[in-house]
Each structure stands twice: as C-alpha cells, then as structure tokens.
Scaffold this motif. Structure first.
Motif, mmCIF file in Angstrom:
data_model
loop_
_atom_site.group_PDB
_atom_site.id
_atom_site.type_symbol
_atom_site.label_atom_id
_atom_site.label_comp_id
_atom_site.label_asym_id
_atom_site.label_seq_id
_atom_site.Cartn_x
_atom_site.Cartn_y
_atom_site.Cartn_z
ATOM 1 N N ALA A 128 65.302 113.554 -45.802
ATOM 2 C CA ALA A 128 66.597 113.664 -45.122
ATOM 3 C C ALA A 128 67.153 112.289 -44.751
ATOM 4 C CB ALA A 128 66.466 114.539 -43.882
ATOM 5 N N VAL A 129 66.278 111.373 -44.306
ATOM 6 C CA VAL A 129 66.721 110.013 -43.950
ATOM 7 C C VAL A 129 67.257 109.292 -45.183
ATOM 8 C CG1 VAL A 129 65.890 107.724 -43.230
ATOM 9 C CG2 VAL A 129 65.235 109.756 -41.929
ATOM 10 N N ILE A 130 66.522 109.395 -46.302
ATOM 11 C CA ILE A 130 66.971 108.743 -47.547
ATOM 12 C C ILE A 130 68.307 109.324 -48.006
ATOM 13 C CG2 ILE A 130 66.464 108.505 -50.014
ATOM 14 C CD1 ILE A 130 63.502 108.234 -49.254
ATOM 15 N N ALA A 131 68.440 110.647 -47.938
ATOM 16 C CA ALA A 131 69.684 111.301 -48.368
ATOM 17 C C ALA A 131 70.859 110.874 -47.484
ATOM 18 C CB ALA A 131 69.529 112.814 -48.328
ATOM 19 N N ALA A 132 70.650 110.821 -46.173
ATOM 20 C CA ALA A 132 71.719 110.444 -45.242
ATOM 21 C C ALA A 132 72.157 109.000 -45.475
ATOM 22 C CB ALA A 132 71.251 110.639 -43.801
ATOM 23 N N LEU A 133 71.175 108.094 -45.612
ATOM 24 C CA LEU A 133 71.510 106.681 -45.877
ATOM 25 C C LEU A 133 72.230 106.540 -47.222
ATOM 26 C CD1 LEU A 133 68.290 104.800 -44.676
ATOM 27 C CD2 LEU A 133 70.575 104.661 -43.669
ATOM 28 N N SER A 134 71.759 107.285 -48.212
ATOM 29 C CA SER A 134 72.363 107.222 -49.551
ATOM 30 C C SER A 134 73.812 107.696 -49.523
ATOM 31 C CB SER A 134 71.560 108.068 -50.538
ATOM 32 O OG SER A 134 70.232 107.591 -50.652
ATOM 33 N N LEU A 135 74.068 108.817 -48.848
ATOM 34 C CA LEU A 135 75.448 109.317 -48.730
ATOM 35 C C LEU A 135 76.329 108.310 -48.004
ATOM 36 C CD1 LEU A 135 74.905 113.109 -47.898
ATOM 37 C CD2 LEU A 135 76.108 112.174 -49.893
ATOM 38 N N ALA A 136 75.806 107.691 -46.950
ATOM 39 C CA ALA A 136 76.581 106.695 -46.202
ATOM 40 C C ALA A 136 76.940 105.509 -47.095
ATOM 41 C CB ALA A 136 75.783 106.232 -44.985
ATOM 42 N N VAL A 137 75.974 105.044 -47.885
ATOM 43 C CA VAL A 137 76.222 103.921 -48.797
ATOM 44 C C VAL A 137 77.277 104.299 -49.839
ATOM 45 C CG1 VAL A 137 75.211 102.526 -50.656
ATOM 46 C CG2 VAL A 137 73.972 102.837 -48.502
ATOM 47 N N LEU A 138 77.142 105.493 -50.427
ATOM 48 C CA LEU A 138 78.080 105.929 -51.471
ATOM 49 C C LEU A 138 79.504 106.064 -50.930
ATOM 50 C CD1 LEU A 138 75.832 108.586 -53.239
ATOM 51 C CD2 LEU A 138 76.651 106.447 -54.237
ATOM 52 N N ILE A 139 79.639 106.651 -49.757
ATOM 53 C CA ILE A 139 80.978 106.828 -49.162
ATOM 54 C C ILE A 139 81.571 105.476 -48.802
ATOM 55 C CG2 ILE A 139 82.220 107.764 -47.167
ATOM 56 C CD1 ILE A 139 80.120 110.084 -47.195
ATOM 57 N N LEU A 140 80.768 104.588 -48.202
ATOM 58 C CA LEU A 140 81.232 103.243 -47.850
ATOM 59 C C LEU A 140 81.631 102.472 -49.102
ATOM 60 C CD1 LEU A 140 81.519 101.117 -45.529
ATOM 61 C CD2 LEU A 140 79.201 100.362 -46.119
ATOM 62 N N TRP A 141 80.815 102.586 -50.144
ATOM 63 C CA TRP A 141 81.076 101.882 -51.404
ATOM 64 C C TRP A 141 82.394 102.348 -52.029
ATOM 65 C CZ3 TRP A 141 76.945 98.547 -52.303
ATOM 66 C CH2 TRP A 141 77.049 97.722 -53.422
ATOM 67 N N ASP A 142 82.593 103.666 -52.006
ATOM 68 C CA ASP A 142 83.760 104.249 -52.677
ATOM 69 C C ASP A 142 85.056 104.018 -51.905
ATOM 70 O OD1 ASP A 142 84.798 105.684 -54.886
ATOM 71 O OD2 ASP A 142 84.934 107.489 -53.667
ATOM 72 N N THR A 143 84.988 104.107 -50.585
ATOM 73 C CA THR A 143 86.219 104.059 -49.779
ATOM 74 C C THR A 143 86.567 102.666 -49.260
ATOM 75 O OG1 THR A 143 84.969 104.647 -47.780
ATOM 76 C CG2 THR A 143 85.960 106.449 -49.023
ATOM 77 N N VAL A 144 85.567 101.786 -49.127
ATOM 78 C CA VAL A 144 85.827 100.471 -48.520
ATOM 79 C C VAL A 144 85.455 99.319 -49.452
ATOM 80 C CG1 VAL A 144 85.338 98.938 -46.569
ATOM 81 C CG2 VAL A 144 85.467 101.418 -46.206
ATOM 82 N N LEU A 145 84.155 99.223 -49.797
ATOM 83 C CA LEU A 145 83.656 98.029 -50.492
ATOM 84 C C LEU A 145 84.279 97.824 -51.868
ATOM 85 C CD1 LEU A 145 79.861 98.166 -49.522
ATOM 86 C CD2 LEU A 145 81.694 96.813 -48.485
ATOM 87 N N SER A 146 84.447 98.919 -52.643
ATOM 88 C CA SER A 146 84.993 98.778 -53.999
ATOM 89 C C SER A 146 86.421 98.253 -53.996
ATOM 90 C CB SER A 146 84.941 100.119 -54.733
ATOM 91 O OG SER A 146 85.758 101.071 -54.086
ATOM 92 N N LYS A 147 87.101 98.386 -52.859
ATOM 93 C CA LYS A 147 88.478 97.883 -52.742
ATOM 94 C C LYS A 147 88.516 96.437 -52.240
ATOM 95 C CE LYS A 147 90.500 102.442 -51.837
ATOM 96 N NZ LYS A 147 89.320 103.241 -52.101
ATOM 97 N N LYS A 148 87.369 95.937 -51.766
ATOM 98 C CA LYS A 148 87.311 94.593 -51.179
ATOM 99 C C LYS A 148 87.072 93.501 -52.219
ATOM 100 C CE LYS A 148 87.549 95.638 -46.682
ATOM 101 N NZ LYS A 148 88.604 95.124 -45.798
ATOM 102 N N HIS A 149 86.195 93.797 -53.177
ATOM 103 C CA HIS A 149 85.805 92.749 -54.122
ATOM 104 C C HIS A 149 85.423 93.361 -55.465
ATOM 105 C CE1 HIS A 149 83.770 89.191 -55.778
ATOM 106 N NE2 HIS A 149 84.371 88.495 -54.805
ATOM 107 N N LYS A 150 85.693 92.631 -56.545
ATOM 108 C CA LYS A 150 85.395 93.141 -57.889
ATOM 109 C C LYS A 150 83.900 93.335 -58.111
ATOM 110 C CE LYS A 150 89.468 91.522 -60.403
ATOM 111 N NZ LYS A 150 89.971 90.675 -61.508
ATOM 112 N N LEU A 151 83.067 92.582 -57.361
ATOM 113 C CA LEU A 151 81.626 92.720 -57.496
ATOM 114 C C LEU A 151 81.171 94.147 -57.198
ATOM 115 C CD1 LEU A 151 78.802 91.403 -57.848
ATOM 116 C CD2 LEU A 151 78.823 90.973 -55.375
ATOM 117 N N PHE A 152 81.814 94.763 -56.206
ATOM 118 C CA PHE A 152 81.445 96.123 -55.811
ATOM 119 C C PHE A 152 81.969 97.164 -56.796
ATOM 120 C CE2 PHE A 152 81.564 93.761 -51.733
ATOM 121 C CZ PHE A 152 80.221 93.879 -51.408
ATOM 122 N N GLN A 153 82.907 96.761 -57.653
ATOM 123 C CA GLN A 153 83.365 97.650 -58.725
ATOM 124 C C GLN A 153 82.418 97.549 -59.928
ATOM 125 O OE1 GLN A 153 87.435 96.605 -59.596
ATOM 126 N NE2 GLN A 153 88.101 96.896 -57.484
#
Length: 518
Positions: free
Chosen positions: A174-199
């Motif tokens: 459950a901890v791994i799944a929760a952290l993974s979902l948080a990373v994916l949502i952050l990556w998709d909604t915030v980080l990928s728009k900040k820098h091309k590296l995250f794309q």
C-alpha cells in the motif's frame, strides 16, 4: 519511408516503449497463468506480438500480445486436446486462418461497430482496470494480472476482491502504491510542464525504479515492511542463452488430422480477429493524429504473429487495449514503440529476469490505475450524455456490460442497443408521406414515397401506413427513388393491391417493378 518515419519519433517512442514493457511483463505472466499454460508461453507471445506483429502491422500505436479474452478458450482447449504441443498446432492453424481472412479482405468487419460502443468499450475497460488493480495496489494478489472478467479465476468477483483486499491489506504494498500514484500525478500535472527532462523521462519509469528501491529497503531491514514472493513480478529465469531457448516448445504436427484441433483453431481465429478489430477501432479513436489502421493488413499481421507464436511455444496473440492505451497515454507516436517493447521483453527474458523479479506489483498497479483513469475520464460521460440517448444508451450499456460480465459480452450488449436504434431509424425512415390532396371526385390521395434502400426491417412501418389508409381513398406507392427493395416488402405491396379492393381503395404504383430485388 515507413522505417524512416519510425525512427523520426524515437525520443517519444523509446520512453513509451519502456512503460509498455513494464506493463506487459505481469500481464503476459498473468494471462499465461489464467490460461493454464507455461508461464514462459506468455513471455514468448509478448515478444512475438511486439516484434513480429509490430513490424508487419500497419497500426501506428497498437500493441499486440497475449489477451485476457482468450484465456478461458485456451484453458478449455488445452484440457480438451490433452497436450500443450497439440494446442500449439491449433494456434498455428488459427494464424493461418487469420492470414486467409486478411487476404480475403475480411477487415471491413471493424467498421460495423458504432462509435458509441467503441467509446463505451474504452471507458468500461478503463474502469475495469482501476477496479482490478486496487487489490494489487493493496497487496492482495490472489487473482492473476490481466483477468478482465467480473467472475474471476480465483472464485471471487471484481467487487468482492476489493473488499477482501482491505481485509488483508499489506502495508508494504500500500505504501509503494500510494507513493507511486503521488509521483505519477505530480509528474503528469506539474513536473512535465516545468522542464523537457520530465517529458523525456516518463513518470512510470521513475515509479518502477522507486518500487525496486523500496523493495530493497524492505529486504535489507531499512524499512520495517515487507513484500511476499506473490507481490512481485515473477519471470522464469534462464541461466544462459541455451537455457532461454530450452524453454521453447514446438507444435505436434502429428495431430493435424484431429478434428478438435481444427475446431479450436477456427474458434481462436474468429475470437482473436474480433478482439483485434475492436482494439484497432478503439486505438484509432485514441490516436491524437487520428490515423486509420488498415484492417486487412492487421489481420495478416496477427495471423503471421500467431503462426510464429505457435511454432515456438507461445500463447495466441491479439492487439490488446491495455498495452495500446498505455502506449498512447505515455507518448508513443509510431509503431517503433511497440517493436522496442518486444525487443526489451526478449533481452530481459535472456539477461535481467532476476532484476525484473524485484519489481513490486503495487508499482505496476499504480501505473495501470492512471492508464484506466485516462480511458474513463468523467468528462466523457457528460459528453456522451449531451449527444442524446441514441449515443448515451449504447455507451452506458457497453460500460455496464463490460463491468458486469467480460469484454466480448459487454460489447455484444452494447451492440444490441446500437442495433435497436438502427432498426428504429430504419422503421421511421423507410418512406415519407406527401401532403394529402383531394381530387375533383372528392377522393383523398395519399402519396407514399419509398426510401432508396428498403429492407425487410421496414415491413412493419410500411404495413402500418398502408393499414391506416381510409376507405374510398387513393394511394400512390412511389418507388422512383428506390434502388433496392426487399422481397418481403414487394410481397406486402402485392398483397395490399388485392386487399385494397375490399375497402374501395385505388392503388397506383410508380416504378414498382423496376427496382432491383434485394
């Protein structure tokens, strides 16, 4: 030209292919387990689906591999035939039949599925992915990966499995799944728009690495949590190249005269082709560039894939929506992504199976939950509702049908509603009535103009109109625009000409004998 275009988008296709590869591994293994086949057969099918079908296919984004929809058929077939090599012969024959279908141009069948049903299929699968992955995210891995049926192979249902997962929740998963979902949502909604590296570096790749690191921490006691052997990927490990090839199995051609083999081959060919054509339509709808896959070429590619897979010990393959949608969701642009995922499966099965066996299923569950959400966004329900009942009802029927049964039954339910609306249209549009006029003799004249295509579905509508013509009137049945007139309708008109005499109705026909009878 096609090869050049494939390499042109490598910066998008490479990261997408790695995501599809990570998603494919547990699905290949899970479907093999559900099919009662050797686990390595699922990996072989994944490799063949990626490389062989990927190269031969004209689909820019479709991914092929072992399909959950065939699992029950395969399980039953292996039991019936009593031998895995004999079943492989059926797979080879099924592929040969698909090749014949492709050359016979049977791919047109794909265009008979209404848009509302295809969108319902995508949405239903999206919701199903989410529901099926919740138990894996919580560490409850009793049901195999890739099982898309409401009644699961472990004896539970989709919803009872979720309830059981909360009863036996594994904190480490459950901890791994929760952290993974948080990373994916952050990556998709915030980080990928900040820098091309995250794309360039896709979130799921980071999530898989994070999962391996977390699992290592658990094993070394750095974190006071744990995962069991059933909660991580489990690829059969080959010690060397010779060990890898020793896992291949070859078909038993001595059973070529066995009628049961041919019967199973035909069933496999039909179901695999239907699943493929449905997935082709769905994938083309998801394609941001709206490219159109040549369906006859796809049948040939699938046929070739099944021949090769059967010859070396793999499960039957189809184009599959979960991997295809993951490919699209994470930036794939050409079929190079599909081919690369197959190459990665091949290399990993030979070299790094031990490392892949450290990936927690909870990490992969988080990735698939995001894929499911992208397929079943709430806005789509509102969009379909605004299009009216004709679109919304078959859409919802397909969604509910898939959730309550399985993929093919759900689509059949949606198609039934789609056909209902088609028949209703046909009923209303078989003809139109010109304004009633009165002649100098005071007799009403009803002018019925038949449509261009009049099928037996229109019998009820036309008969209803004729039966409502009042006594002592005149009716003109105008076939001037009609190119195809069903024999059933001709019979109705001829019978009416005779029965009209009893009501003192004068019947006049225009071009009645000229239209071609269908």
């Amino acid at each position: 030209m096609e090869v050049k275009n494939m390499f042109k988008e490598l910066k998008s296709d490479l990261p997408a292919s790695i995501v599809v590869f990570f998603v494919a591994v547990p699905l290949c293994l899970g479907i093999a387990l559900a099919s009662g086949a050797p686990l390595f057969a699922g990996i072989i099918a994944g490799i063949v689906g990626g490389i062989v079908v990927g190269i031969a296919s004209g689909s820019p984004l479709g991914v092929s591999g072992p399909a959950a929809g065939l699992a029950v058929i395969v399980l039953s077939a292996i039991t019936t035939l009593g031998s895995w090599p004999v079943f492989l012969l059926a797979v080879v024959l099924a592929g040969s039949i698909q090749l014949i279908m492709g050359f016979a141009k049977a791919g047109f069948i794909a265009y008979f599925f209404p848009s509302s049903v295809i969108k319902g299929m995508l949405t239903g699968i999206g919701l199903l992915i989410i529901l099926k992955q919740i138990p894996h995210a919580l560490g409850y891995d009793k049901d195999v990966e890739g099982d898309l049926s409401y009644f699961q192979t472990d004896g539970e249902t989709t919803f009872s499995s979720i309830a059981s997962a909360f009863d036996v929740l594994t904190p480490g998963a459950a901890v791994i799944a929760a952290l993974s979902l948080a990373v994916l949502i952050l990556w998709d909604t915030v980080l990928s728009k900040k820098h091309k590296l995250f794309q360039l570096i896709q979130g799921p790749i980071v999530v898989v690495v994070l999962g391996i690191v977390m699992n290592t921490f658990y094993q070394n006691g750095i974190l006071n949590l744990s995962l069991s052997a059933t909660q991580v990927v489990s690829i059969p490990v080959a010690e060397n190249l010779a060990g890898f090839f020793s896992k291949f199995t070859f078909p038993d051609f001595s059973a070529i005269t066995n009628f049961e083999v041919w019967k199973i081959a035909v069933v496999l060919a039909i179901v695999a082709s239907l699943e493929t054509l449905l997935c082709v339509e769905a994938t083309d709808k998801l394609d941001p560039y709206k490219r159109v896959t040549p369906t006859n070429r796809e049948l040939k590619a699938q046929g070739l894939g099944n021949v090769v897979s059967g010859l070396i010990g793999g499960l039957p393959v189809t184009q599959v929506i979960v991997r295809s949608s993951a490919n699209i969701a994470f930036g794939g642009k050409t079929k190079m992504s599909t081919i690369l995922h197959g190459i990665f499966l091949l290399i990993s099965a030979i070299t790094i199976a031990g490392l892949l066996n450290r990936i927690p299923l909870a990490s992969l569950a988080a990735i698939l939950i995001i894929v499911g959400y992208k397929l079943a966004k709430p806005a789509l329900f509102q969009q379909m509702y605004q299009l009216g009942g004709e679109q919304f009802v078959p859409f919802m029927a397909t969604v509910i049908g898939i959730l309550a049964t399985d993929l093919l039954k759900g689509i059949t339910i949606g198609m039934a509603f789609g056909i209902f609306y088609t028949l209703r249209h046909s009923y209303h549009n078989s003809h139109y009535m010109k304004n009633v006029i009165t002649t100098e003799k005071g007799r009403e004249v009803h002018h019925i103009v038949l449509a261009e295509e009049v099928s037996f579905f229109n019998k009820a509508s036309i008969l209803n109109v004729l039966n409502n013509i009042p006594h002592n009137a005149k009716v003109i049945i105008d076939c001037s625009n009609t190119k195809s007139l069903a024999y059933d309708v001709i019979e109705i008109i001829e019978n009416y000409q005779r029965s009209a005499l009893t009501k003192n109705i004068a019947v006049e026909t225009i071009n009645f004998t000229e239209p071609a009878v269908s």
